[in-house]
Design a protein around this motif. Structure first.
Motif, PDB file in Angstrom:
ATOM      1  N   GLY A  37      57.965  70.864  48.927  1.00 16.38           N
ATOM      2  CA  GLY A  37      56.705  70.373  48.391  1.00 16.38           C
ATOM      3  C   GLY A  37      55.492  70.651  49.254  1.00 16.38           C
ATOM      4  O   GLY A  37      54.366  70.316  48.873  1.00 16.38           O
ATOM      5  N   ARG A  38      55.689  71.276  50.423  1.00 17.01           N
ATOM      6  CA  ARG A  38      54.560  71.470  51.332  1.00 17.01           C
ATOM      7  C   ARG A  38      54.348  72.942  51.699  1.00 17.01           C
ATOM      8  O   ARG A  38      53.270  73.481  51.512  1.00 17.01           O
ATOM      9  CB  ARG A  38      54.749  70.633  52.595  1.00 17.01           C
ATOM     10  N   GLY A  39      55.374  73.579  52.237  1.00 15.86           N
ATOM     11  CA  GLY A  39      55.189  74.958  52.659  1.00 15.86           C
ATOM     12  C   GLY A  39      56.380  75.476  53.439  1.00 15.86           C
ATOM     13  O   GLY A  39      57.522  75.133  53.134  1.00 15.86           O
ATOM     14  N   TYR A  40      56.102  76.266  54.490  1.00 14.78           N
ATOM     15  CA  TYR A  40      57.169  76.943  55.225  1.00 14.78           C
ATOM     16  C   TYR A  40      56.869  76.919  56.724  1.00 14.78           C
ATOM     17  O   TYR A  40      55.717  76.866  57.152  1.00 14.78           O
ATOM     18  CB  TYR A  40      57.311  78.385  54.739  1.00 14.78           C
TER      19      TYR A  40
ATOM     20  N   LEU B 210      53.936  87.985  58.338  1.00 18.42           N
ATOM     21  CA  LEU B 210      53.008  88.060  59.465  1.00 18.42           C
ATOM     22  C   LEU B 210      52.300  86.724  59.676  1.00 18.42           C
ATOM     23  O   LEU B 210      52.156  86.263  60.817  1.00 18.42           O
ATOM     24  CB  LEU B 210      51.984  89.172  59.224  1.00 18.42           C
ATOM     25  N   THR B 211      51.889  86.102  58.592  1.00 18.03           N
ATOM     26  CA  THR B 211      51.217  84.799  58.700  1.00 18.03           C
ATOM     27  C   THR B 211      52.147  83.760  59.298  1.00 18.03           C
ATOM     28  O   THR B 211      51.760  82.996  60.198  1.00 18.03           O
ATOM     29  CB  THR B 211      50.734  84.335  57.313  1.00 18.03           C
ATOM     30  N   LEU B 212      53.392  83.729  58.841  1.00 21.58           N
ATOM     31  CA  LEU B 212      54.344  82.735  59.327  1.00 21.58           C
ATOM     32  C   LEU B 212      54.731  83.000  60.777  1.00 21.58           C
ATOM     33  O   LEU B 212      54.822  82.072  61.588  1.00 21.58           O
ATOM     34  CB  LEU B 212      55.590  82.739  58.436  1.00 21.58           C
ATOM     35  N   VAL B 213      54.955  84.271  61.112  1.00 18.91           N
ATOM     36  CA  VAL B 213      55.360  84.617  62.480  1.00 18.91           C
ATOM     37  C   VAL B 213      54.236  84.333  63.474  1.00 18.91           C
ATOM     38  O   VAL B 213      54.471  83.833  64.577  1.00 18.91           O
ATOM     39  CB  VAL B 213      55.801  86.091  62.553  1.00 18.91           C
ATOM     40  N   SER B 214      52.999  84.677  63.091  1.00 14.81           N
ATOM     41  CA  SER B 214      51.872  84.465  63.996  1.00 14.81           C
ATOM     42  C   SER B 214      51.594  82.984  64.235  1.00 14.81           C
ATOM     43  O   SER B 214      50.929  82.622  65.203  1.00 14.81           O
ATOM     44  CB  SER B 214      50.613  85.148  63.442  1.00 14.81           C
ATOM     45  N   ARG B 215      52.143  82.130  63.370  1.00 17.95           N
ATOM     46  CA  ARG B 215      51.981  80.674  63.535  1.00 17.95           C
ATOM     47  C   ARG B 215      53.351  80.011  63.681  1.00 17.95           C
ATOM     48  O   ARG B 215      53.559  78.896  63.209  1.00 17.95           O
ATOM     49  CB  ARG B 215      51.221  80.098  62.334  1.00 17.95           C
ATOM     50  N   HIS B 216      54.262  80.707  64.351  1.00 18.74           N
ATOM     51  CA  HIS B 216      55.642  80.223  64.454  1.00 18.74           C
ATOM     52  C   HIS B 216      55.680  78.820  65.043  1.00 18.74           C
ATOM     53  O   HIS B 216      54.937  78.486  65.970  1.00 18.74           O
ATOM     54  CB  HIS B 216      56.489  81.177  65.293  1.00 18.74           C
ATOM     55  N   GLY B 217      56.553  78.017  64.438  1.00 14.97           N
ATOM     56  CA  GLY B 217      56.695  76.623  64.840  1.00 14.97           C
ATOM     57  C   GLY B 217      55.784  75.688  64.084  1.00 14.97           C
ATOM     58  O   GLY B 217      56.004  74.471  64.057  1.00 14.97           O
ATOM     59  N   GLN B 218      54.748  76.207  63.453  1.00 16.30           N
ATOM     60  CA  GLN B 218      53.794  75.392  62.718  1.00 16.30           C
ATOM     61  C   GLN B 218      54.111  75.393  61.221  1.00 16.30           C
ATOM     62  O   GLN B 218      54.651  76.369  60.696  1.00 16.30           O
ATOM     63  CB  GLN B 218      52.374  75.916  62.910  1.00 16.30           C
ATOM     64  N   LEU B 219      53.754  74.324  60.555  1.00 15.64           N
ATOM     65  CA  LEU B 219      53.874  74.275  59.098  1.00 15.64           C
ATOM     66  C   LEU B 219      52.725  75.058  58.478  1.00 15.64           C
ATOM     67  O   LEU B 219      51.559  74.814  58.779  1.00 15.64           O
ATOM     68  CB  LEU B 219      53.838  72.832  58.607  1.00 15.64           C
ATOM     69  N   VAL B 220      53.061  76.023  57.624  1.00 14.61           N
ATOM     70  CA  VAL B 220      52.056  76.776  56.878  1.00 14.61           C
ATOM     71  C   VAL B 220      52.189  76.367  55.423  1.00 14.61           C
ATOM     72  O   VAL B 220      53.227  76.591  54.802  1.00 14.61           O
ATOM     73  CB  VAL B 220      52.263  78.296  57.024  1.00 14.61           C
ATOM     74  N   THR B 221      51.153  75.741  54.896  1.00 18.01           N
ATOM     75  CA  THR B 221      51.231  75.220  53.531  1.00 18.01           C
ATOM     76  C   THR B 221      51.126  76.358  52.517  1.00 18.01           C
ATOM     77  O   THR B 221      50.662  77.460  52.841  1.00 18.01           O
ATOM     78  CB  THR B 221      50.116  74.205  53.267  1.00 18.01           C
ATOM     79  N   LYS B 222      51.515  76.055  51.286  1.00 17.30           N
ATOM     80  CA  LYS B 222      51.425  77.054  50.230  1.00 17.30           C
ATOM     81  C   LYS B 222      49.974  77.452  49.981  1.00 17.30           C
ATOM     82  O   LYS B 222      49.675  78.623  49.738  1.00 17.30           O
ATOM     83  CB  LYS B 222      52.059  76.506  48.952  1.00 17.30           C
TER      84      LYS B 222
END
Length: 250
Positions: free
Chosen positions: A93-96, A37-49
């Motif tokens: 090394g950063r996120g997804y 949900l976090t990744l989809v709601s911010r699709h296209g953006q880098l989400v760090t660990k």
């Protein structure tokens, strides 16, 4: 918050904490769902660990391996309905980053064509649902004797393990057995995916996640889980793939 995110064959229902693939509920643990949900709601953006940890485990200290385990579970779900790599990108090394186009639907808006919401909530909140077993699109044929044997063994033993090479139908058989036993366990039948694990210390958190039990950083995880389940009448199914030998479903 009654909204949905639609991408590919998937519909992510925010308020119901549920993911559908081709209109069918998908088995997914609470933490894996929150990560998706976090990744989809911010699709296209880098989400760090660090951002994922703060969002999914607020106020709790967790090891980075927890993210990797649940990311693996998310990838497995996405890959089951197509090419998982086209949805989720790992930035070393950063996120997804979630790559696929996403349609956000607010309450009252029409549904995206071809994706039907036809299920009841299938979350793993004990007391709010009776199972998190995936819906099967076809009937199980010709395994009546095996199902009867599994049910008979579960009457006499607390642990029953099915072993065999991949592809022989252990998972399908076990899920069907679990569904047939729902009336035997007042607090439901639950599936915990252990196959992605490479660290035995994470078993407790994965099982707790599937059962809807919150583990705190200040108390022992196993003690917390044991205390929460002490008065429950339930069955928990786990699937694992050991480094060598046949895989199993218990």
């Amino acid at each position: 918050m009654s909204e949905a995110f639609v991408f590919g064959p998937f519909r992510l229902l925010v308020a119901r904490r549920e993911l559908l693939a081709h209109g069918v509920p998908v088995t997914m643990g609470q933490r894996a769902f929150e990560i998706l949900l976090t990744l989809v709601s911010r699709h296209g953006q880098l989400v760090t660990k660090d951002e994922l940890m703060a969002e999914v485990w607020p106020g709790v200290v967790v090891e980075e391996n927890n993210i990797q385990v649940h990311i693996s579970a998310v990838r497995k779900v996405l890959a089951a309905a197509g090419d998982g790599d086209r949805y989720l990108l790992t930035v070393a090394g950063r996120g997804y980053r979630f790559l696929a186009p996403v349609t956000r639907e607010s309450p009252g808006e029409p549904k995206t064509a071809g994706v039907d919401d036809q299920s009841a909530p299938a979350g793993a909140d004990i007391g709010a649902a009776t199972n998190n077993l995936p819906q099967q699109l076809t009937s199980l044929i010709g395994r009546e004797a095996d199902l009867a044997e599994i049910k008979a063994r579960l009457r006499d033993h607390r642990l029953v393990t099915l072993t065999g090479s991949g592809g022989v139908g252990k998972t399908r058989l076990s899920i069907e057995a679990g569904r047939s036993l729902l009336d035997r366990y007042l607090d439901g039948v639950w599936l915990a995916e252990l196959a992605p694990l490479n660290d035995a210390q994470l078993v407790t958190s994965i099982v707790a996640d599937a059962l809807g039990v919150s583990l705190s950083a200040t108390a022992g995880g196993l003690d917390t889980l044991t205390s929460a389940l002490r008065t429950k009448q339930l069955a928990a199914w786990t699937r694992s793939h050991p480094p060598s030998g046949p895989n199993s479903f218990s």
